[in-house]
Scaffold this active site. Structure first.
Site, PDB file in Angstrom:
ATOM      1  N   LYS A 171       0.830  -1.266  -0.108  1.00  0.00           N
ATOM      2  CA  LYS A 171      -0.017  -0.110  -0.053  1.00  0.00           C
ATOM      3  C   LYS A 171       0.993   1.186  -0.017  1.00  0.00           C
ATOM      4  O   LYS A 171       1.747   1.505   0.780  1.00  0.00           O
ATOM      5  CB  LYS A 171      -0.995   0.053   1.185  1.00  0.00           C
ATOM      6  CG  LYS A 171      -1.903   1.280   1.211  1.00  0.00           C
ATOM      7  CD  LYS A 171      -2.760   1.120   2.289  1.00  0.00           C
ATOM      8  CE  LYS A 171      -2.096   1.604   3.868  1.00  0.00           C
ATOM      9  NZ  LYS A 171      -1.886   3.303   3.773  1.00  0.00           N
TER      10      LYS A 171
ATOM     11  N   ASP B 245      -3.312   4.416  -2.294  1.00  0.00           N
ATOM     12  CA  ASP B 245      -4.282   4.984  -1.355  1.00  0.00           C
ATOM     13  C   ASP B 245      -4.375   6.191  -1.118  1.00  0.00           C
ATOM     14  O   ASP B 245      -3.944   6.917  -0.180  1.00  0.00           O
ATOM     15  CB  ASP B 245      -3.968   4.025  -0.011  1.00  0.00           C
ATOM     16  CG  ASP B 245      -5.105   4.449   1.143  1.00  0.00           C
ATOM     17  OD1 ASP B 245      -5.984   4.893   0.932  1.00  0.00           O
ATOM     18  OD2 ASP B 245      -4.476   4.282   2.387  1.00  0.00           O
TER      19      ASP B 245
ATOM     20  N   LYS C 215      -7.671   8.038  -1.841  1.00  0.00           N
ATOM     21  CA  LYS C 215      -8.989   8.167  -1.288  1.00  0.00           C
ATOM     22  C   LYS C 215      -9.405   9.385  -2.018  1.00  0.00           C
ATOM     23  O   LYS C 215      -9.755  10.547  -1.607  1.00  0.00           O
ATOM     24  CB  LYS C 215      -8.936   8.498   0.295  1.00  0.00           C
ATOM     25  CG  LYS C 215      -8.550   7.558   1.160  1.00  0.00           C
ATOM     26  CD  LYS C 215      -8.393   7.925   2.573  1.00  0.00           C
ATOM     27  CE  LYS C 215      -7.843   6.785   3.327  1.00  0.00           C
ATOM     28  NZ  LYS C 215      -6.421   6.747   3.294  1.00  0.00           N
TER      29      LYS C 215
ATOM     30  N   ASP D 109     -13.568  14.702  -4.968  1.00  0.00           N
ATOM     31  CA  ASP D 109     -13.739  15.939  -5.511  1.00  0.00           C
ATOM     32  C   ASP D 109     -14.767  15.920  -6.098  1.00  0.00           C
ATOM     33  O   ASP D 109     -15.661  15.207  -6.139  1.00  0.00           O
ATOM     34  CB  ASP D 109     -12.422  16.166  -6.328  1.00  0.00           C
ATOM     35  CG  ASP D 109     -11.908  17.765  -6.716  1.00  0.00           C
ATOM     36  OD1 ASP D 109     -12.864  18.455  -6.878  1.00  0.00           O
ATOM     37  OD2 ASP D 109     -10.785  17.771  -6.160  1.00  0.00           O
TER      38      ASP D 109
ATOM     39  N   THR E 238     -10.981   3.862   9.906  1.00  0.00           N
ATOM     40  CA  THR E 238     -10.810   3.215  11.093  1.00  0.00           C
ATOM     41  C   THR E 238     -10.444   4.105  12.161  1.00  0.00           C
ATOM     42  O   THR E 238     -10.211   3.503  13.368  1.00  0.00           O
ATOM     43  CB  THR E 238      -9.998   2.167  10.838  1.00  0.00           C
ATOM     44  OG1 THR E 238      -8.626   2.416  10.100  1.00  0.00           O
ATOM     45  CG2 THR E 238     -10.878   0.782   9.865  1.00  0.00           C
TER      46      THR E 238
ATOM     47  N   ARG F  23       2.298  -0.993  11.066  1.00  0.00           N
ATOM     48  CA  ARG F  23       3.123  -1.037  12.061  1.00  0.00           C
ATOM     49  C   ARG F  23       3.808  -2.483  12.728  1.00  0.00           C
ATOM     50  O   ARG F  23       4.931  -2.579  12.952  1.00  0.00           O
ATOM     51  CB  ARG F  23       2.751  -0.090  13.336  1.00  0.00           C
ATOM     52  CG  ARG F  23       3.219   1.159  12.954  1.00  0.00           C
ATOM     53  CD  ARG F  23       2.307   2.291  13.848  1.00  0.00           C
ATOM     54  NE  ARG F  23       1.026   2.493  13.368  1.00  0.00           N
ATOM     55  CZ  ARG F  23       0.079   3.371  13.655  1.00  0.00           C
ATOM     56  NH1 ARG F  23       0.453   4.058  14.304  1.00  0.00           N
ATOM     57  NH2 ARG F  23      -1.230   3.291  12.955  1.00  0.00           N
TER      58      ARG F  23
END
Length: 227
Positions: free
Chosen positions: A30, A59, A61, A64, A118, A208
């Protein structure tokens, strides 16, 4: 269920060092806001140079007006990525415009719509959308399904309901996965692999717990065995 590893480290060199360590695994990678804004399309080329078989999820997002989103989606086609996302809250017309624009291509990336980030808890989400997370995520997902998208980004807690109101083939990608119960960090709605399995999740995003580990490849191996 497939593993998608978030390349969220502070520099291009650190991200590429991580990619080198996991180059022998069949996983998705990603590329998010920070990495893409800082390192651009050359970063995607550098990843593919390490292993051309890596699948890339861009990624960004997109959010517009419909035509601008469709223009951006068409530009993404030239990057050689395998999946990208838009915001469902841009509305059905915007999502439909994106998918109509991509129809002329023989092969296109997977297109997902973001439902509820999230990082939101219920109170914060209500302040913005004036509705609870589960109900609004279902509505966003149904809008995306009717607009011809391939799936949505949601937490594992919304995945099963979304599958039930759309289709089992309608994909769910879930950030905030802590494979073995690690600390949630800045995420609010986190789940482990077992829960993601039970919720019929198609892609789990792990960041992470992998890139902060002493031996990232070992953690990737452990996750893949669990999948």
């Amino acid at each position: 269920m497939e593993l998608c590893i978030a390349l969220d480290l502070p520099s291009k060199d650190e991200n590429l060092a991580l990619v080198e360590k996991i180059k022998d695994y069949d996983v998705w990678l990603k590329v998010g806001f920070r990495s893409y804004i800082r390192d651009g399309a050359d970063f995607i080329k550098a990843i593919k140079a390490i292993n051309p078989d890596f699948k890339i999820f861009l990624d960004l997002k997109l959010y517009d007006i419909p035509n601008t989103m469709a223009d951006a989606a068409e530009s993404i086609m030239g990057l050689g990525v395998d999946m990208f996302n838009v915001h469902a809250s841009a509305g059905k017309r915007a999502m439909n415009t994106v998918m109509q624009r991509l129809k002329k291509y023989e092969k296109r990336p997977i297109v997902l719509a973001v439902t509820a980030l999230t990082s939101f808890n219920e109170e914060e989400f209500m302040d913005v959308y004036n509705e609870n997370i589960a109900k609004k995520a279902d509505k966003f997902a149904h809008d995306a399904y009717e607009s011809g998208l391939d799936g949505v980004v949601c937490s594992a807690f919304e995945s099963e309901s979304i599958k039930n109101i759309t289709s089992r083939e309608f994909m769910t990608l879930t950030p905030g996965i802590r494979p073995f119960g690690e600390d949630a960090g800045d995420q609010q709605r986190v789940a482990d692999i077992d829960y993601a399995h039970s919720a019929m999740v198609d892609f789990i995003v792990v960041g992470r717990p992998i890139y902060m580990a002493e031996n990232p490849a070992e953690v990737v191996e452990k996750i893949i065995r669990k999948l």
